[in-house]
Design a protein around this motif. Structure first.
Motif, PDB file in Angstrom:
ATOM      1  N   UNK A 179       0.857  -1.185   0.000  1.00  0.00           N
ATOM      2  CA  UNK A 179       0.000   0.000   0.000  1.00  0.00           C
ATOM      3  C   UNK A 179       0.894   1.237   0.000  1.00  0.00           C
ATOM      4  N   UNK A 180       0.322   2.448  -0.082  1.00  0.00           N
ATOM      5  CA  UNK A 180       1.152   3.652  -0.118  1.00  0.00           C
ATOM      6  C   UNK A 180       2.166   3.746   1.010  1.00  0.00           C
ATOM      7  N   UNK A 181       1.800   3.332   2.215  1.00  0.00           N
ATOM      8  CA  UNK A 181       2.750   3.403   3.333  1.00  0.00           C
ATOM      9  C   UNK A 181       2.793   2.111   4.131  1.00  0.00           C
ATOM     10  N   UNK A 182       2.438   0.991   3.507  1.00  0.00           N
ATOM     11  CA  UNK A 182       2.404  -0.265   4.240  1.00  0.00           C
ATOM     12  C   UNK A 182       2.819  -1.419   3.336  1.00  0.00           C
ATOM     13  N   UNK A 183       3.576  -2.347   3.919  1.00  0.00           N
ATOM     14  CA  UNK A 183       4.006  -3.556   3.220  1.00  0.00           C
ATOM     15  C   UNK A 183       3.317  -4.743   3.878  1.00  0.00           C
ATOM     16  N   UNK A 184       2.675  -5.593   3.074  1.00  0.00           N
ATOM     17  CA  UNK A 184       1.898  -6.719   3.590  1.00  0.00           C
ATOM     18  C   UNK A 184       2.608  -8.032   3.290  1.00  0.00           C
ATOM     19  N   UNK A 185       2.712  -8.871   4.313  1.00  0.00           N
ATOM     20  CA  UNK A 185       3.521 -10.089   4.255  1.00  0.00           C
ATOM     21  C   UNK A 185       2.674 -11.286   4.656  1.00  0.00           C
ATOM     22  N   UNK A 194       1.712 -16.726  19.208  1.00  0.00           N
ATOM     23  CA  UNK A 194       2.172 -16.602  20.596  1.00  0.00           C
ATOM     24  C   UNK A 194       3.195 -15.485  20.767  1.00  0.00           C
ATOM     25  N   UNK A 195       3.337 -14.628  19.773  1.00  0.00           N
ATOM     26  CA  UNK A 195       4.364 -13.594  19.810  1.00  0.00           C
ATOM     27  C   UNK A 195       3.908 -12.391  20.623  1.00  0.00           C
ATOM     28  N   UNK A 196       4.804 -11.881  21.469  1.00  0.00           N
ATOM     29  CA  UNK A 196       4.556 -10.617  22.167  1.00  0.00           C
ATOM     30  C   UNK A 196       4.900  -9.439  21.264  1.00  0.00           C
ATOM     31  N   UNK A 197       5.971  -9.585  20.515  1.00  0.00           N
ATOM     32  CA  UNK A 197       6.339  -8.582  19.518  1.00  0.00           C
ATOM     33  C   UNK A 197       6.810  -9.297  18.252  1.00  0.00           C
ATOM     34  N   UNK A 198       6.697  -8.589  17.124  1.00  0.00           N
ATOM     35  CA  UNK A 198       7.094  -9.150  15.834  1.00  0.00           C
ATOM     36  C   UNK A 198       8.070  -8.190  15.175  1.00  0.00           C
ATOM     37  N   UNK A 199       9.154  -8.742  14.664  1.00  0.00           N
ATOM     38  CA  UNK A 199      10.104  -7.959  13.886  1.00  0.00           C
ATOM     39  C   UNK A 199      10.275  -8.608  12.519  1.00  0.00           C
ATOM     40  N   UNK A 200      10.394  -7.778  11.497  1.00  0.00           N
ATOM     41  CA  UNK A 200      10.516  -8.258  10.122  1.00  0.00           C
ATOM     42  C   UNK A 200      11.845  -7.798   9.555  1.00  0.00           C
ATOM     43  N   UNK A 201      12.643  -8.758   9.083  1.00  0.00           N
ATOM     44  CA  UNK A 201      13.947  -8.458   8.487  1.00  0.00           C
ATOM     45  C   UNK A 201      13.855  -8.599   6.976  1.00  0.00           C
ATOM     46  N   UNK A 202      14.184  -7.516   6.258  1.00  0.00           N
ATOM     47  CA  UNK A 202      14.142  -7.522   4.802  1.00  0.00           C
ATOM     48  C   UNK A 202      15.491  -7.962   4.236  1.00  0.00           C
ATOM     49  N   UNK A 203      15.539  -8.156   2.926  1.00  0.00           N
ATOM     50  CA  UNK A 203      16.730  -8.722   2.289  1.00  0.00           C
ATOM     51  C   UNK A 203      17.949  -7.818   2.409  1.00  0.00           C
ATOM     52  N   UNK A 204      17.741  -6.494   2.552  1.00  0.00           N
ATOM     53  CA  UNK A 204      18.875  -5.571   2.652  1.00  0.00           C
ATOM     54  C   UNK A 204      19.353  -5.376   4.086  1.00  0.00           C
ATOM     55  N   UNK A 223      -1.370 -12.548   7.899  1.00  0.00           N
ATOM     56  CA  UNK A 223      -0.836 -11.417   7.151  1.00  0.00           C
ATOM     57  C   UNK A 223      -0.298 -10.398   8.154  1.00  0.00           C
ATOM     58  N   UNK A 224       0.971 -10.021   7.983  1.00  0.00           N
ATOM     59  CA  UNK A 224       1.639  -9.065   8.858  1.00  0.00           C
ATOM     60  C   UNK A 224       1.884  -7.784   8.081  1.00  0.00           C
ATOM     61  N   UNK A 225       1.617  -6.648   8.712  1.00  0.00           N
ATOM     62  CA  UNK A 225       1.845  -5.357   8.080  1.00  0.00           C
ATOM     63  C   UNK A 225       3.059  -4.659   8.657  1.00  0.00           C
ATOM     64  N   UNK A 226       3.824  -3.986   7.810  1.00  0.00           N
ATOM     65  CA  UNK A 226       4.991  -3.209   8.220  1.00  0.00           C
ATOM     66  C   UNK A 226       4.794  -1.769   7.745  1.00  0.00           C
ATOM     67  N   UNK A 227       5.039  -0.810   8.636  1.00  0.00           N
ATOM     68  CA  UNK A 227       4.886   0.606   8.308  1.00  0.00           C
ATOM     69  C   UNK A 227       6.010   1.036   7.374  1.00  0.00           C
ATOM     70  N   UNK A 228       5.664   1.237   6.104  1.00  0.00           N
ATOM     71  CA  UNK A 228       6.668   1.603   5.113  1.00  0.00           C
ATOM     72  C   UNK A 228       7.202   3.011   5.264  1.00  0.00           C
ATOM     73  N   UNK A 229       6.494   3.875   6.033  1.00  0.00           N
ATOM     74  CA  UNK A 229       6.978   5.240   6.205  1.00  0.00           C
ATOM     75  C   UNK A 229       8.241   5.300   7.055  1.00  0.00           C
ATOM     76  N   UNK A 230       8.570   4.192   7.724  1.00  0.00           N
ATOM     77  CA  UNK A 230       9.809   4.148   8.506  1.00  0.00           C
ATOM     78  C   UNK A 230      11.025   3.855   7.626  1.00  0.00           C
TER      79      UNK A 230
END
Length: 446
Positions: A179-185, A194-204, A223-230
């Motif tokens: 999306x304009x400011x979101x990446x969907x995985x 069972x996760x308390x927090x989720x972190x997503x590591x990209x290829x770079x 489906x997990x969303x990542x804020x692309x504005x970061x």
């Protein structure tokens, strides 16, 4: 005595009045000299400069604080109404042709097949040919690398001595939309359940927090969303969306590439081919296709299957064990799941009715069974089960719409939302034949 005081007061006032008249300059108003044209021009320029300066400072402050405001307010500024839309695929149709046309087609293709087979038998394959073949497959996996991520499932716990400890699991994910400011995985449900927090590591190497958009306990996906504005523009543009292919076109013998975690380790890959295509496999609230492939796969860690065009055609699954003796990897086809993926990508719950069924075939109709969906299983504690629908019932319509096949039924359910109350008519067999019964079913979430 009083008269003397009054006379004294009048004398004082008279003296003060005379003193004021003797100093008239004290009451004069001082007026500033008029401004020159040069002074006026300088004031105008100063005003314009201050206005421009404040405007620039305001713009800079807005840009710097916008991502923070988005995260604190829990919304995406400028992305209102940006819904993810995933086009649906139509199953291939087999045209009804006469025997003469079929025989003509066979006569036309047989000589060509014989010629190709003869030439292939004569050709001597070299190592260069095999290297080129596998080189092309490696290119498919390499091109997909920027569309693959590692999802870190982090849990915060306390040990026996009340010391905080952190455990983390690694799962593979594939970027299915942006999306304009979101990446969907898309990732296995185990990565988030069972996760308390989720972190997503990209290829770079970029690592960002993720949030659960929606999960599906039936298919065990999320489906997990990542804020692309970061991300900066270069990082955001580098993220590749893996296109969703048409799995209805997959045929036996097609070459496929498994990416994600086929070896049980994230960012591994494997190659193979489709050995078998099973159509109309019974699934909860629908039917699906299952591919059997001679390729490695780890469903719990997340393995995604691509065609030679680099399109996602499915993911490995541990469900639908048609043959427990089979050692091949089972792949759930993506085309039957696109409606559910669209809902999950937009954060909507996946509607849940709760049956497994099959279309009433012509042979079943000939035996006296009415047209509709034959209920094989009413899932325990599902909305259908709680409403009173039983195995052996034949569903004939939903909300007044006739149901003739599983695709019709699946489309009807996918169009609903959590909490919707629908009317369902079934025909139930009894001593006096089939009797129509109408149920009200409250749709749940998977």
């Amino acid at each position: 005595m009083a008269d003397k005081r009054a006379d004294h007061h009048r004398d004082s006032s008279r003296q003060q009045s005379e003193q004021d008249k003797s100093h008239p300059f004290i009451n004069e108003k001082i007026v500033r000299p008029p401004m020159t044209k040069r002074q006026e021009a300088r004031r105008v320029l100063l005003t314009v400069f201050c206005a421009v300066l404040f405007g620039v400072l305001s713009a800079v402050c807005f840009v710097l604080t916008r991502p923070v405001a988005q995260r604190l307010m829990g919304q995406e500024i400028g992305s209102e109404g940006s819904q993810i839309t995933i086009p649906k695929d139509e199953p291939e149709t087999v045209p009804s042709t006469g025997e003469a046309s079929v025989s003509e087609s066979v006569l036309e293709t047989e000589p060509v097949d014989e010629m190709i087979r003869s030439e292939l038998e004569k050709y001597q394959y070299s190592m260069d040919d095999f290297n080129k073949l596998y080189g092309n497959l490696r290119s498919v996996a390499a091109d997909a690398d920027n569309g693959l991520v590692v999802v870190h499932s982090i849990q915060h716990e306390m040990d026996w001595f009340d010391n905080p400890i952190e455990t983390s699991g690694q799962f593979s994910g594939v970027v299915i939309a942006r999306a304009p400011t979101e990446i969907l995985i898309l990732t296995p449900e185990k990565a988030v359940e069972a996760a308390d927090t989720i972190e997503v590591a990209f290829s770079d190497g970029t690592v960002l927090p993720g949030t659960v958009k929606q999960s599906d306990s039936i298919m065990e996906l999320a489906v997990v969303g990542v804020d692309g504005s970061q991300m900066n523009k270069e990082q955001f543009d580098k993220v590749k969306v893996i296109a969703l292919g048409n799995s209805y076109g997959v045929k036996q013998g097609d070459v496929v590439v498994a990416v994600g975690a086929p070896a049980g380790i994230v960012r591994s890959s494997a190659y193979g081919s489709i050995s078998c295509v099973l159509r109309n496999v019974q699934a909860v609230d629908g039917a699906t296709r299952i591919f059997y492939a001679d390729v490695a796969g780890d469903s719990s860690a997340g393995t995604f299957v691509l065609n030679t065009e680099g399109e996602l055609i499915g993911w490995t699954t541990d469900k639908y064990d048609e043959s427990s003796a089979s050692t091949m990897t089972k792949v759930a086809a993506v085309s039957d799941y696109k409606g559910v993926l669209e809902k999950m990508s937009n954060g909507s719950e996946v509607p849940y009715f709760g049956i497994q069924g099959q279309e009433v075939s012509q042979a079943m109709e000939d035996s006296g069974m009415p047209e509709g969906i034959y209920v094989i299983t009413s899932v325990n504690d599902s909305p259908a089960y709680n409403a009173g629908i039983q195995p052996g019932d034949v569903i004939t319509w939903v909300n007044g719409a006739k149901i003739g096949n599983m695709k019709d039924f699946q489309n009807q359910i996918e169009a609903l939302s959590l909490g919707d109350k629908i009317k369902v008519a079934v025909l139930r067999s009894g001593k006096n034949g089939y009797t129509e019964i109408e149920f009200q079913v409250t749709i749940g979430a998977r």
